[in-house]
Scaffold this motif. Sequence first.
Motif, short mmCIF file in Angstrom:
data_model
loop_
_atom_site.label_atom_id
_atom_site.label_comp_id
_atom_site.label_asym_id
_atom_site.label_seq_id
_atom_site.Cartn_x
_atom_site.Cartn_y
_atom_site.Cartn_z
N LYS A 57 0.84 -1.20 0.00
CA LYS A 57 0.00 0.00 0.00
C LYS A 57 0.88 1.26 0.00
O LYS A 57 0.60 2.22 -0.71
N PHE A 58 1.95 1.24 0.80
CA PHE A 58 2.88 2.38 0.84
C PHE A 58 3.53 2.58 -0.52
O PHE A 58 3.65 3.70 -1.01
N ASP A 59 3.97 1.48 -1.16
CA ASP A 59 4.58 1.58 -2.49
C ASP A 59 3.58 2.16 -3.49
O ASP A 59 3.95 2.99 -4.32
N ASP A 60 2.31 1.75 -3.40
CA ASP A 60 1.28 2.32 -4.28
C ASP A 60 1.18 3.83 -4.07
O ASP A 60 1.07 4.59 -5.03
N SER A 61 1.22 4.26 -2.81
CA SER A 61 1.15 5.70 -2.50
C SER A 61 2.35 6.44 -3.07
O SER A 61 2.22 7.53 -3.62
N ILE A 62 3.53 5.85 -2.94
CA ILE A 62 4.75 6.47 -3.47
C ILE A 62 4.65 6.59 -5.00
O ILE A 62 5.01 7.61 -5.58
N GLN A 63 4.13 5.55 -5.65
CA GLN A 63 3.97 5.59 -7.11
C GLN A 63 3.00 6.69 -7.52
O GLN A 63 3.23 7.41 -8.49
N ARG A 64 1.89 6.85 -6.76
CA ARG A 64 0.93 7.93 -7.06
C ARG A 64 1.56 9.29 -6.81
O ARG A 64 1.35 10.23 -7.56
N LEU A 65 2.40 9.40 -5.76
CA LEU A 65 3.09 10.65 -5.47
C LEU A 65 4.05 11.01 -6.60
O LEU A 65 4.11 12.17 -7.04
N LYS A 66 4.79 10.03 -7.09
CA LYS A 66 5.70 10.28 -8.22
C LYS A 66 4.92 10.72 -9.46
O LYS A 66 5.33 11.64 -10.16
N ALA A 67 3.81 10.05 -9.73
CA ALA A 67 2.99 10.42 -10.89
C ALA A 67 2.44 11.83 -10.72
O ALA A 67 2.40 12.61 -11.68
N GLY A 68 2.03 12.18 -9.50
CA GLY A 68 1.53 13.52 -9.24
C GLY A 68 2.62 14.57 -9.43
O GLY A 68 2.36 15.65 -9.97
N GLY A 69 3.83 14.27 -8.99
CA GLY A 69 4.95 15.19 -9.18
C GLY A 69 5.26 15.38 -10.65
O GLY A 69 5.51 16.50 -11.10
N ALA A 70 5.22 14.30 -11.41
CA ALA A 70 5.47 14.39 -12.86
C ALA A 70 4.38 15.22 -13.52
O ALA A 70 4.66 16.04 -14.40
N ALA A 71 3.13 15.03 -13.09
CA ALA A 71 2.02 15.80 -13.66
C ALA A 71 2.18 17.29 -13.34
O ALA A 71 1.94 18.14 -14.20
N ALA A 72 2.59 17.60 -12.11
CA ALA A 72 2.80 19.00 -11.73
C ALA A 72 3.91 19.62 -12.57
O ALA A 72 3.80 20.76 -13.03
N LYS A 73 4.99 18.87 -12.78
CA LYS A 73 6.10 19.36 -13.60
C LYS A 73 5.62 19.61 -15.03
O LYS A 73 5.96 20.63 -15.63
N ASN A 74 4.82 18.69 -15.55
CA ASN A 74 4.29 18.86 -16.91
C ASN A 74 3.39 20.09 -17.00
O ASN A 74 3.44 20.84 -17.98
N MET A 75 2.55 20.30 -15.99
CA MET A 75 1.66 21.45 -16.00
C MET A 75 2.45 22.75 -15.91
O MET A 75 2.12 23.73 -16.57
N LEU A 76 3.49 22.77 -15.11
CA LEU A 76 4.34 23.96 -15.01
C LEU A 76 4.99 24.23 -16.36
O LEU A 76 5.05 25.38 -16.82
N GLY A 77 5.44 23.17 -17.01
CA GLY A 77 5.99 23.32 -18.35
C GLY A 77 4.97 23.86 -19.33
O GLY A 77 5.29 24.69 -20.19
N THR A 78 3.71 23.44 -19.19
CA THR A 78 2.64 23.92 -20.05
C THR A 78 2.41 25.41 -19.84
O THR A 78 2.17 26.15 -20.79
N VAL A 79 2.49 25.86 -18.59
CA VAL A 79 2.32 27.29 -18.29
C VAL A 79 3.44 28.09 -18.95
O VAL A 79 3.20 29.18 -19.50
N LEU A 80 4.64 27.57 -18.92
CA LEU A 80 5.79 28.26 -19.51
C LEU A 80 5.93 28.04 -21.01
O LEU A 80 6.69 28.74 -21.67
N LEU A 81 5.16 27.09 -21.54
CA LEU A 81 5.32 26.67 -22.92
C LEU A 81 5.24 27.79 -23.95
O LEU A 81 6.09 27.85 -24.85
N PRO A 82 4.27 28.69 -23.90
CA PRO A 82 4.22 29.73 -24.94
C PRO A 82 5.52 30.54 -25.02
O PRO A 82 6.03 30.79 -26.12
N GLN A 83 6.04 30.93 -23.87
CA GLN A 83 7.26 31.72 -23.88
C GLN A 83 8.46 30.89 -24.30
O GLN A 83 9.32 31.35 -25.03
N LEU A 84 8.50 29.63 -23.85
CA LEU A 84 9.60 28.75 -24.24
C LEU A 84 9.56 28.45 -25.73
O LEU A 84 10.61 28.32 -26.38
#
Length: 168
Positions: A57-84
């Motif tokens: 169960k803990f490993d599942d939570s860690i995997q969801r946390l990693k996926a959430g972090g990757a999604a946040a990074k992607n969204m931040l990239g999307t916010v910066l995307l027009p200027q980049l």
Amino acid sequence: MSNETERDALAMQIFGKSAQELNPLISQGSAGIAELTEEAKLMGAVMSEDSLNALGKFDDSIQRLKAGGAAAKNMLGTVLLPQLQILADDGVSLLSDFTRGLSEANGDWTKISEVIGNTVGSLVNMLMENLPSLIQVGLDIVTSIGGAIVDNLPVIIDAAVRIAMTLL
């Protein structure tokens, strides 16, 4: 042939050479294996089903946390995307001009120096043109994060106090 000899022969047939390493364990029989299993449990080498489920169960939570972090990074990239994207397009054009200039210079160091100077100047101009937009996007991100921290300050302080009290 005795039962022990038959058992050893069968083990050799099934496991091959590694059966020689298993022979002492096999000769102890189920009582010896049970004793080794209990010793492994006492040493913590064997985990209970509840512990394994909790770790899963803990490993599942860690995997969801990693996926959430990757999604946040992607969204931040999307916010910066027009200027980049503007910077990338300008950069491609700049590199194309640089490469063409070097090719046309034909080894003439005076022309190569001019191409390098023009490229550096164009790079500085490109950055200066886009810097205000980049700074604004960065300020917007920092302002949003700061606002979120201020909005959640009571919860953050409460959690910090609880952590401190628990540690003490």
